[in-house]
Each structure stands twice: as C-alpha cells, then as structure tokens.
Design a protein around this motif. Sequence first.
Motif, mmCIF file in Angstrom:
data_model
loop_
_atom_site.group_PDB
_atom_site.id
_atom_site.type_symbol
_atom_site.label_atom_id
_atom_site.label_comp_id
_atom_site.label_asym_id
_atom_site.label_seq_id
_atom_site.Cartn_x
_atom_site.Cartn_y
_atom_site.Cartn_z
ATOM 1 N N THR A 96 -4.103 -8.764 -4.344
ATOM 2 C CA THR A 96 -4.792 -7.557 -3.900
ATOM 3 C C THR A 96 -4.209 -6.322 -4.565
ATOM 4 O O THR A 96 -4.940 -5.418 -5.000
ATOM 5 N N MET A 97 -2.879 -6.277 -4.660
ATOM 6 C CA MET A 97 -2.227 -5.115 -5.282
ATOM 7 C C MET A 97 -2.544 -5.036 -6.778
ATOM 8 O O MET A 97 -2.751 -3.941 -7.321
ATOM 9 N N LYS A 139 -17.653 -7.202 -6.268
ATOM 10 C CA LYS A 139 -16.663 -6.712 -5.319
ATOM 11 C C LYS A 139 -15.865 -5.566 -5.937
ATOM 12 O O LYS A 139 -15.353 -4.709 -5.231
ATOM 13 N N ILE A 140 -15.732 -5.606 -7.253
ATOM 14 C CA ILE A 140 -15.187 -4.471 -7.984
ATOM 15 C C ILE A 140 -16.126 -4.186 -9.153
ATOM 16 O O ILE A 140 -16.769 -5.096 -9.683
ATOM 17 N N PHE A 180 0.831 -1.198 0.000
ATOM 18 C CA PHE A 180 0.000 0.000 0.000
ATOM 19 C C PHE A 180 0.869 1.254 0.000
ATOM 20 O O PHE A 180 0.571 2.235 -0.688
ATOM 21 N N VAL A 206 -5.233 -5.859 -8.242
ATOM 22 C CA VAL A 206 -6.589 -5.373 -8.443
ATOM 23 C C VAL A 206 -6.759 -3.950 -7.916
ATOM 24 O O VAL A 206 -7.331 -3.089 -8.592
ATOM 25 N N LYS A 207 -6.266 -3.692 -6.722
ATOM 26 C CA LYS A 207 -6.516 -2.417 -6.049
ATOM 27 C C LYS A 207 -6.006 -1.221 -6.848
ATOM 28 O O LYS A 207 -6.643 -0.165 -6.866
ATOM 29 N N TYR A 208 -4.878 -1.379 -7.521
ATOM 30 C CA TYR A 208 -4.252 -0.231 -8.174
ATOM 31 C C TYR A 208 -4.411 -0.246 -9.690
ATOM 32 O O TYR A 208 -3.680 0.439 -10.401
ATOM 33 N N GLN A 227 -7.182 -0.209 -13.198
ATOM 34 C CA GLN A 227 -8.510 0.090 -13.721
ATOM 35 C C GLN A 227 -8.993 -0.965 -14.707
ATOM 36 O O GLN A 227 -10.135 -0.917 -15.152
#
Length: 270
Positions: free
Chosen positions: A165-166, A198-199, A69, A168-170, A172
């Motif tokens: 997670t990284m 979830k997204i 993060f 997906v999280k960062y 588009q």
Amino acid sequence: MSTDAPDRESAVPQQSTATVCGPVMFRRDRKDRIGSADRNLLDRREDSDWAHHDPWRVLRIQAEFVEGFDALAEVPKAVTVFGSARTPTDHPEYEAGLAIGAALAEAGFAVITGGGPGAMEAVNRGACEAGGYSIGLGIELPFEQHLNEWVDLGINFRYFFVRKTMFVKYAQAFVCLPGGFGTLDELFEALTLVQTRKITRFPIVLFGSEYWSGLIDWLRQALDASGKISSGDLGLLQVTDSVEEVVRIIRTTVEQACPEDAIEMGRVES
C-alpha cells in the motif's frame, strides 16, 4: 375456581450487589467475569495465546498502517523502483540503478525502494549522492536483511500488503529493474490496480528490454491472443533501455495529471 394468585413478589429477582467495571455493571453469576481494568492490564499473565489471535493481529496491522501513513505523509512526489536484492555491485544493472536514482532525484522526485541490497541499494545510493530524497520500505524476512546505508527515511514492515500500500500510495510511477519473484509480485500488483482503475495515470516502466522481452512475448502470445486480457492492456507497460526515457515517461504523466507539479519542477511556464 382456584383462588391461588401468582406470587408476584417471588417473581422479582433477589436483589444482588452490583459490581461496576468501567461502563459495565455485573450482578449475580456474571460477577466472576469482572476485574479491575488496571489490574487486568498490569497483572502478569502466563498465557500469551492472545498475541496470536486475529483480533490482536488486526491491531498490529492497523498500527503498521498508522506508522506508514504518519512517516510518509509529507513525502514529496516520488517514484517507486523495484529490482533484485541479488544484483552484484559490479553488475551493469547496479550501474543502471545508480543512474536511475540520480536522474529521478535531479528531476525532482524522491525515490522509494524496498530498502534492501542489490538494485534497491543502487537506486537509493544514486538518489542520495545526487542530493535527492532516498526512502526504503523494508520487510521482515526469515533471513536477515537490513535497510541499506543510503536510505534517508526507512520503515520496516511486518506485513507485505501494508508495505505494498505504501509503495503505491506515495508514488507517481513504478520502475522495475530486472528482479525475481518480489519484483514480479509488485509489477503485477501495480498492473492489476491500473487495469481495474483503482489507480489512474500511473506509468509502469520496465527497464532492460533483453531481460523483460520474454515476459512481454508471453503476455502477448498467451494472454492477449487468447482474450484473457483486454485489447490495449499491454500498453500499460512501457519497456526501455534509456534512463532519460524513464524520466521522460514519468514527467510527461505528472505534467498531464498535475500541471502545478510540472511548474514546481520547472517544465511548464506558470
């Protein structure tokens, strides 16, 4: 009637010297549990089994999330691209990776890959040579694999689920070049997250219709036809052989979701 009365004084526990360890006080037979906090930390211990217990693993997992993060917090709009680590540099799929990396960079996106060789290297290289932001998120594996030399920002992870997670999280969007189990794992992870909402507004593009056609046919004939997925779920996947179409799909989604980002990329009048 008995005149004996309880000996109340004998009911009071014998006074014992208290020992304080930080915020905790110990008396009587509990004192054998204490020790100086500094001494417990600094003394050399032969037994290292604690390093393999779940509470310690939780701290390592937490540390990986914090590292990821922290390193990626200021990454601009990005697209995660997957593909085989085994793709040779003289293969057409490597050339496609170069073109996709460059096109995404020119469209204003950072690229995120697994940071390895093959198709991942091609995407990082294409973005880097086009002046874009090239990110690689590696993973510890039993066999040696280093982050490729075209990565501007690289992180090595111990745990696959933290790395996912990284990814997906960062990002588009996801783009999947032809790949193996790792690519399929990430593909279906993304599909599940989008299907279950979830997204949202997260395009998943499969590049290379010849390579992916068998999988699409199986999903249609086995899953869709038997009701194992909802009608329309296959529409979550878009297949193309065009680099320009990859960028168009992603930009269209970004413009619909975040008009301010479209203005930054010069596609919409402010």
